[in-house]
Write a protein that holds these residues in place. Structure first.
Motif, PDB file in Angstrom:
ATOM      1  N   ILE A   1       0.286  17.720  -2.417  1.00 12.46           N
ATOM      2  CA  ILE A   1       1.509  17.132  -2.964  1.00 12.46           C
ATOM      3  C   ILE A   1       1.893  17.829  -4.266  1.00 12.46           C
ATOM      4  O   ILE A   1       3.078  18.115  -4.519  1.00 12.46           O
ATOM      5  CB  ILE A   1       1.315  15.621  -3.193  1.00 12.46           C
ATOM      6  CG1 ILE A   1       1.190  14.900  -1.843  1.00 12.46           C
ATOM      7  CG2 ILE A   1       2.456  15.028  -4.008  1.00 12.46           C
ATOM      8  CD1 ILE A   1       0.770  13.460  -1.953  1.00 12.46           C
TER       9      ILE A   1
ATOM     10  N   ILE B   1      -3.713   8.183  -0.700  1.00 11.06           N
ATOM     11  CA  ILE B   1      -2.489   8.526   0.016  1.00 11.06           C
ATOM     12  C   ILE B   1      -2.516   7.813   1.365  1.00 11.06           C
ATOM     13  O   ILE B   1      -3.401   8.061   2.190  1.00 11.06           O
ATOM     14  CB  ILE B   1      -2.363  10.050   0.235  1.00 11.06           C
ATOM     15  CG1 ILE B   1      -2.579  10.807  -1.083  1.00 11.06           C
ATOM     16  CG2 ILE B   1      -1.026  10.390   0.853  1.00 11.06           C
ATOM     17  CD1 ILE B   1      -1.592  10.484  -2.159  1.00 11.06           C
TER      18      ILE B   1
ATOM     19  N   LEU C   1       9.339  16.403  -0.587  1.00 16.79           N
ATOM     20  CA  LEU C   1       9.479  17.059  -1.884  1.00 16.79           C
ATOM     21  C   LEU C   1      10.060  18.463  -1.745  1.00 16.79           C
ATOM     22  O   LEU C   1      10.876  18.905  -2.565  1.00 16.79           O
ATOM     23  CB  LEU C   1       8.117  17.128  -2.586  1.00 16.79           C
ATOM     24  CG  LEU C   1       7.514  15.779  -3.011  1.00 16.79           C
ATOM     25  CD1 LEU C   1       6.090  15.975  -3.532  1.00 16.79           C
ATOM     26  CD2 LEU C   1       8.372  15.104  -4.074  1.00 16.79           C
TER      27      LEU C   1
ATOM     28  N   ILE D   1       1.831   7.914  -8.205  1.00 16.01           N
ATOM     29  CA  ILE D   1       0.900   7.979  -7.067  1.00 16.01           C
ATOM     30  C   ILE D   1      -0.485   7.883  -7.682  1.00 16.01           C
ATOM     31  O   ILE D   1      -1.024   8.860  -8.187  1.00 16.01           O
ATOM     32  CB  ILE D   1       1.066   9.281  -6.261  1.00 16.01           C
ATOM     33  CG1 ILE D   1       2.456   9.349  -5.618  1.00 16.01           C
ATOM     34  CG2 ILE D   1      -0.019   9.383  -5.184  1.00 16.01           C
ATOM     35  CD1 ILE D   1       2.710  10.609  -4.816  1.00 16.01           C
TER      36      ILE D   1
ATOM     37  N   SER E   1       3.912  14.363   5.057  1.00 21.10           N
ATOM     38  CA  SER E   1       5.270  13.804   5.025  1.00 21.10           C
ATOM     39  C   SER E   1       5.832  13.815   3.607  1.00 21.10           C
ATOM     40  O   SER E   1       7.004  14.144   3.390  1.00 21.10           O
ATOM     41  CB  SER E   1       5.255  12.371   5.572  1.00 21.10           C
ATOM     42  OG  SER E   1       4.869  12.343   6.925  1.00 21.10           O
ATOM     43  N   ILE E   2       4.992  13.466   2.631  1.00 21.33           N
ATOM     44  CA  ILE E   2       5.419  13.490   1.221  1.00 21.33           C
ATOM     45  C   ILE E   2       5.727  14.918   0.794  1.00 21.33           C
ATOM     46  O   ILE E   2       6.736  15.190   0.136  1.00 21.33           O
ATOM     47  CB  ILE E   2       4.328  12.861   0.328  1.00 21.33           C
ATOM     48  CG1 ILE E   2       4.169  11.374   0.649  1.00 21.33           C
ATOM     49  CG2 ILE E   2       4.663  13.060  -1.151  1.00 21.33           C
ATOM     50  CD1 ILE E   2       2.979  10.716  -0.017  1.00 21.33           C
ATOM     51  N   ARG E   3       4.834  15.859   1.173  1.00 20.75           N
ATOM     52  CA  ARG E   3       5.035  17.278   0.870  1.00 20.75           C
ATOM     53  C   ARG E   3       6.383  17.767   1.400  1.00 20.75           C
ATOM     54  O   ARG E   3       7.166  18.423   0.687  1.00 20.75           O
ATOM     55  CB  ARG E   3       3.905  18.095   1.500  1.00 20.75           C
ATOM     56  CG  ARG E   3       4.053  19.606   1.388  1.00 20.75           C
ATOM     57  CD  ARG E   3       3.146  20.307   2.398  1.00 20.75           C
ATOM     58  NE  ARG E   3       3.715  20.293   3.722  1.00 20.75           N
ATOM     59  CZ  ARG E   3       4.374  21.313   4.265  1.00 20.75           C
ATOM     60  NH1 ARG E   3       4.545  22.432   3.590  1.00 20.75           N
ATOM     61  NH2 ARG E   3       4.861  21.220   5.493  1.00 20.75           N
TER      62      ARG E   3
ATOM     63  N   TYR F   1       0.284  11.488   6.111  1.00 19.24           N
ATOM     64  CA  TYR F   1       1.236  10.940   5.144  1.00 19.24           C
ATOM     65  C   TYR F   1       1.427  11.887   3.959  1.00 19.24           C
ATOM     66  O   TYR F   1       2.528  11.979   3.404  1.00 19.24           O
ATOM     67  CB  TYR F   1       0.775   9.560   4.679  1.00 19.24           C
ATOM     68  CG  TYR F   1       0.760   8.565   5.813  1.00 19.24           C
ATOM     69  CD1 TYR F   1       1.943   8.081   6.348  1.00 19.24           C
ATOM     70  CD2 TYR F   1      -0.442   8.157   6.383  1.00 19.24           C
ATOM     71  CE1 TYR F   1       1.934   7.203   7.415  1.00 19.24           C
ATOM     72  CE2 TYR F   1      -0.461   7.285   7.449  1.00 19.24           C
ATOM     73  CZ  TYR F   1       0.733   6.805   7.958  1.00 19.24           C
ATOM     74  OH  TYR F   1       0.717   5.948   9.027  1.00 19.24           O
TER      75      TYR F   1
ATOM     76  N   THR G   1       2.024   4.699   0.170  1.00 23.59           N
ATOM     77  CA  THR G   1       2.397   5.800  -0.728  1.00 23.59           C
ATOM     78  C   THR G   1       3.626   6.530  -0.201  1.00 23.59           C
ATOM     79  O   THR G   1       4.537   6.885  -0.961  1.00 23.59           O
ATOM     80  CB  THR G   1       1.231   6.804  -0.868  1.00 23.59           C
ATOM     81  OG1 THR G   1       0.019   6.095  -1.079  1.00 23.59           O
ATOM     82  CG2 THR G   1       1.469   7.748  -2.030  1.00 23.59           C
ATOM     83  N   TRP G   2       3.647   6.761   1.096  1.00 23.07           N
ATOM     84  CA  TRP G   2       4.782   7.421   1.730  1.00 23.07           C
ATOM     85  C   TRP G   2       6.048   6.572   1.577  1.00 23.07           C
ATOM     86  O   TRP G   2       7.130   7.087   1.299  1.00 23.07           O
ATOM     87  CB  TRP G   2       4.453   7.694   3.190  1.00 23.07           C
ATOM     88  CG  TRP G   2       5.561   8.172   4.082  1.00 23.07           C
ATOM     89  CD1 TRP G   2       5.813   7.749   5.339  1.00 23.07           C
ATOM     90  CD2 TRP G   2       6.542   9.187   3.814  1.00 23.07           C
ATOM     91  NE1 TRP G   2       6.884   8.406   5.872  1.00 23.07           N
ATOM     92  CE2 TRP G   2       7.357   9.302   4.955  1.00 23.07           C
ATOM     93  CE3 TRP G   2       6.813   9.992   2.708  1.00 23.07           C
ATOM     94  CZ2 TRP G   2       8.422  10.190   5.039  1.00 23.07           C
ATOM     95  CZ3 TRP G   2       7.884  10.884   2.788  1.00 23.07           C
ATOM     96  CH2 TRP G   2       8.672  10.976   3.931  1.00 23.07           C
TER      97      TRP G   2
ATOM     98  N   THR H   1       7.287   6.853  -2.021  1.00 20.06           N
ATOM     99  CA  THR H   1       7.879   8.178  -2.267  1.00 20.06           C
ATOM    100  C   THR H   1       9.290   8.260  -1.698  1.00 20.06           C
ATOM    101  O   THR H   1      10.215   8.753  -2.360  1.00 20.06           O
ATOM    102  CB  THR H   1       7.004   9.274  -1.655  1.00 20.06           C
ATOM    103  OG1 THR H   1       5.680   9.197  -2.203  1.00 20.06           O
ATOM    104  CG2 THR H   1       7.576  10.655  -1.934  1.00 20.06           C
ATOM    105  N   LYS H   2       9.466   7.788  -0.459  1.00 22.26           N
ATOM    106  CA  LYS H   2      10.800   7.805   0.148  1.00 22.26           C
ATOM    107  C   LYS H   2      11.795   6.994  -0.673  1.00 22.26           C
ATOM    108  O   LYS H   2      12.922   7.438  -0.917  1.00 22.26           O
ATOM    109  CB  LYS H   2      10.737   7.250   1.575  1.00 22.26           C
ATOM    110  CG  LYS H   2      10.153   8.191   2.600  1.00 22.26           C
ATOM    111  CD  LYS H   2      10.384   7.678   4.016  1.00 22.26           C
ATOM    112  CE  LYS H   2       9.664   6.372   4.261  1.00 22.26           C
ATOM    113  NZ  LYS H   2       9.813   5.918   5.666  1.00 22.26           N
TER     114      LYS H   2
END
Length: 442
Positions: free
Chosen positions: A98, A32, A76, A28, A71-73, A68, A36-37, A40-41
């Motif tokens: 994050i 963001i 994880l 990353i 969503s990443i947080r 976003y 980026t999302w 990550t997915k």
């Protein structure tokens, strides 16, 4: 004897493979955003497919879009993989959120983490309701990973006084050594290899996520600037096609732009089915208003509202008008982007539309609009005997359209304003090649 040796070698090989620790690594390194999302997915999915034990994030970002980042947080926090983040210089704002969502945090010498106040695109600190939401996210994330929630809140709130950590009036930012001292960092590392050594990983087997060409294209299409250009092409193509029906290529441009606009958003879970349907309904209502329904009424108004809403709502995360994750500023910016793009598109179409029609490129794309008599084309001038003849409007005259006189259709122009289809008319005069009509008994 050979069989025994083969068996021993096989067992040693299996033991060696089992001793390896599978690690899936991705970066990353930018703002963001939706791209980026997406990455990550994909990284989490790939890590699970590869039976990896550890997900490693090589991070260097000043932040970005909060929805976003959240969503990443969440992804994880919910993954069963052990998560490690390597802050290779900066983990500011959304990057800090994050980072503290990971199980382990390592920081490069001279790196920093914090300064997580929510700001606008111009860098201005947003009102308290946004800061309150961010403080809550930081607290609950820190608690879930056994870190001090008060310190996490201090990354956002300048008014928070934390003895021996930060005075009131300043947003908290940790250097590497400060983060280690306050247990917001598990160690300093100047390379990923050094992280493996400190984690006691003897035989790391690292798989690095490399974005495909499709990933890069989708990432580009998801940027606000490109979204704005695509909206320009969508609306410009529709406007140009409605102004010059039958051209064809303008409609093709509009359809392709719509596909490029909605497809990446749909793949990322941003554009829901109902949002796309809303846009399509808006276009249909506008077409009905222009060609079938006289005047400008409810269908035209609904068409404009549906088109703008369908485009704007596709750009933000929402659950059928539930905008808990999306900030108010993000929603407003989405509508502003769409409205400004539409206005710019129509303005450019009006200014440059005539020049496009006369251009060589345009003439190559469409049929010539001039049919010469020398090439076998003949045009019959309407007879003067039509003057005084009565009939009715076969189509709506806006002011031009079709009329029916004794079962024969003629192209006609109204000099009596708008005339709806079916309304009785009388031919008033013949002017050049035009049949001029008015309402009967008007």
């Amino acid at each position: 004897m050979k069989k025994i040796l083969y068996l021993i070698c096989f067992l040693l090989l299996q033991l060696s493979l089992r001793a390896q620790t599978k690690i899936y690594q991705f970066e990353i390194k930018d703002e963001i955003n939706p791209a980026t999302w997406r990455i990550t997915k994909k990284a989490i999915e790939n890590a699970k497919t590869d039976n990896a034990e550890i997900l490693l994030i090589d991070l260097n970002t000043f932040g970005g879009m909060l929805d976003y980042a959240d969503s990443i947080r969440t992804a994880l926090l919910n993954t069963e993989l052990k998560t490690i983040v390597y802050i290779n210089n900066n983990a500011a704002s959304a990057g800090a959120l994050i980072s503290i969502a990971c199980d382990r945090i390592y920081m490069h010498k001279g790196a920093s983490i914090g300064a997580a106040s929510v700001v606008s695109g111009n860098g201005e600190v947003l009102p308290e309701k946004y800061q309150s939401y961010m403080r809550g996210l930081m607290r609950t994330t820190a608690e879930s990973k056994g870190r001090n929630p008060k310190i996490a809140e201090g990354f956002v709130d300048p008014d928070l006084d934390i003895p021996n950590v930060k005075p009131k009036g300043k947003v908290l930012t940790f250097t590497t050594s400060e983060a280690i001292a306050h247990q917001f960092c598990d160690g300093e590392a100047n390379s990923i290899k050094e992280i493996f050594e400190k984690e006691g990983i003897q035989q790391p087997s690292v798989e690095v996520f490399v974005p495909t060409l499709l990933d890069r294209i989708i990432g580009i299409l998801l940027t606000p600037a490109i979204s704005g250009i695509l909206i320009l092409l969508i609306i410009g193509g529709l406007y140009f096609e409605l102004q010059t029906p039958g051209v064809g290529f303008a409609l093709i441009v509009s359809v392709i732009a719509a596909l490029l606009f909605f497809a990446p958003l749909y793949l990322e879970g941003l554009a829901a089915n109902w949002e796309i349907v809303l846009f399509v309904l808006g276009v249909i209502f506008l077409i009905l208003e222009i060609f079938l329904i006289p005047g400008f009424g409810i269908f035209g108004i609904l068409g404009i509202i549906f088109v703008i809403s369908g485009l704007a709502l596709s750009l933000v995360i929402n659950d059928f008008f539930d905008f808990n994750i999306t900030s108010g500023e993000r929603l407003v910016n989405a509508f502003l982007l769409v409205i400004i793009s539409i206005i710019a598109s129509i303005t450019l179409s009006v200014i440059f539309g005539g020049n496009i029609l006369k251009s060589r490129v345009f003439k190559r794309l469409v049929l010539e609009d001039e049919q010469r008599a020398g090439q076998g084309y003949q045009v019959n001038k309407p007879s003067l005997e039509l003057i005084g003849k009565q009939g009715f409007a076969k189509t709506a005259l806006r002011p031009s359209g079709k009329i029916d006189i004794d079962g024969v259709w003629y192209d006609a122009v109204s000099n009596d304003g708008f005339i709806d289809s079916g309304v009785p008319i009388v031919v008033n005069k013949i002017e050049n090649y035009n049949v001029i009509v008015k309402r009967l008994n008007s």
